[in-house]
Enzyme design. Sequence first.
Site, PDB file in Angstrom:
ATOM      1  N   ASP A  50       4.381 -34.963 -20.604  1.00 17.07           N
ATOM      2  CA  ASP A  50       4.523 -36.125 -19.734  1.00 17.07           C
ATOM      3  C   ASP A  50       5.036 -37.260 -20.618  1.00 17.07           C
ATOM      4  OD1 ASP A  50       4.340 -38.305 -18.102  1.00 17.07           O
ATOM      5  OD2 ASP A  50       2.166 -38.193 -17.795  1.00 17.07           O
TER       6      ASP A  50
ATOM      7  N   HIS B 195       1.094 -35.262 -10.840  1.00 16.61           N
ATOM      8  CA  HIS B 195       2.205 -34.563 -11.490  1.00 16.61           C
ATOM      9  C   HIS B 195       2.193 -33.100 -11.069  1.00 16.61           C
ATOM     10  CE1 HIS B 195       3.025 -37.670 -14.720  1.00 16.61           C
ATOM     11  NE2 HIS B 195       1.806 -38.011 -14.338  1.00 16.61           N
TER      12      HIS B 195
ATOM     13  N   TYR C 245       2.090 -36.744 -24.758  1.00 11.14           N
ATOM     14  CA  TYR C 245       1.715 -37.580 -23.621  1.00 11.14           C
ATOM     15  C   TYR C 245       2.016 -39.021 -24.015  1.00 11.14           C
ATOM     16  CZ  TYR C 245      -1.174 -40.058 -20.196  1.00 11.14           C
ATOM     17  OH  TYR C 245      -1.609 -40.912 -19.218  1.00 11.14           O
TER      18      TYR C 245
END
Length: 271
Positions: A159, A262, A115
Amino acid sequence: MPARPRLRIATWNINSLRLRAPLLRRLIDALDPDVICLQETKVPDELFPHDALAEYGYAHVAHRGMKGYNGVAVLSRLELAVADDAPDWCLKNDRRHLLVTLAAPGGPVDLHVFYVPAGGDVPDRAANPKYAHKLDFVAEAGAWFAARPGLRRTVLVGDLNIAPLEHDVWSHRQLLDVVSHTPAEVAGLNAWRDTAFVDAVRHFVPADQKLYTWWSYRNRDWRASDRGRRLDHAWVTPDLVPALAGHTILKDARDWPKGSDHVPVQIELTL
């Protein structure tokens, strides 16, 4: 000839695991993943909701979390081992990376879940410490992988908070000065990827086709305007490219009640 074993790996920025844990059932019903990688879990390790997730059938769980923000987790049907030598990126201990080894068909597979920092709003290193942190994080990750040549059977998902290609954003021209698509971020992400990896989703979708995984909460009719960005990625080492069998971007998840901004991304490999 018997079918080769499959391995389906899904990645999703869930944007609060405790808030959206029930939505994992919808993800599982839609994608039937063998491994689910989550980002922005926003839960400290001691409060991780093992009991709430037990019903989903993923017996092997790893997580690194903190209160209120960040956090990554892996839910797996396959046995896994957590690496104990992963770096503390930028020495912030902010729980943005998890490395596990999966007991996969044909041999172990190393799986990295990342992330990457979002980077704030101002694309200026001097004026915005969050942007500086993002660039430093990406550069440090790239250097770490560059120091490990010859990686094999390795998958990296998460992500990454950067849309690197022109058609990974709704308007390349208008977003060049917007954090997530600035030239400095794109150069850093491309350098990181090129240390060891191939973009598994763009393996299936040509670079001249629009492709998004994130749509802002601020957009009241996100489907009509379709002003998205591809911030969520799946990479594989070159030896796994022949094993790539498919991908899914679960766009409908953006309409789930109280869903994340998302949507899940999945790759399938035949090993």
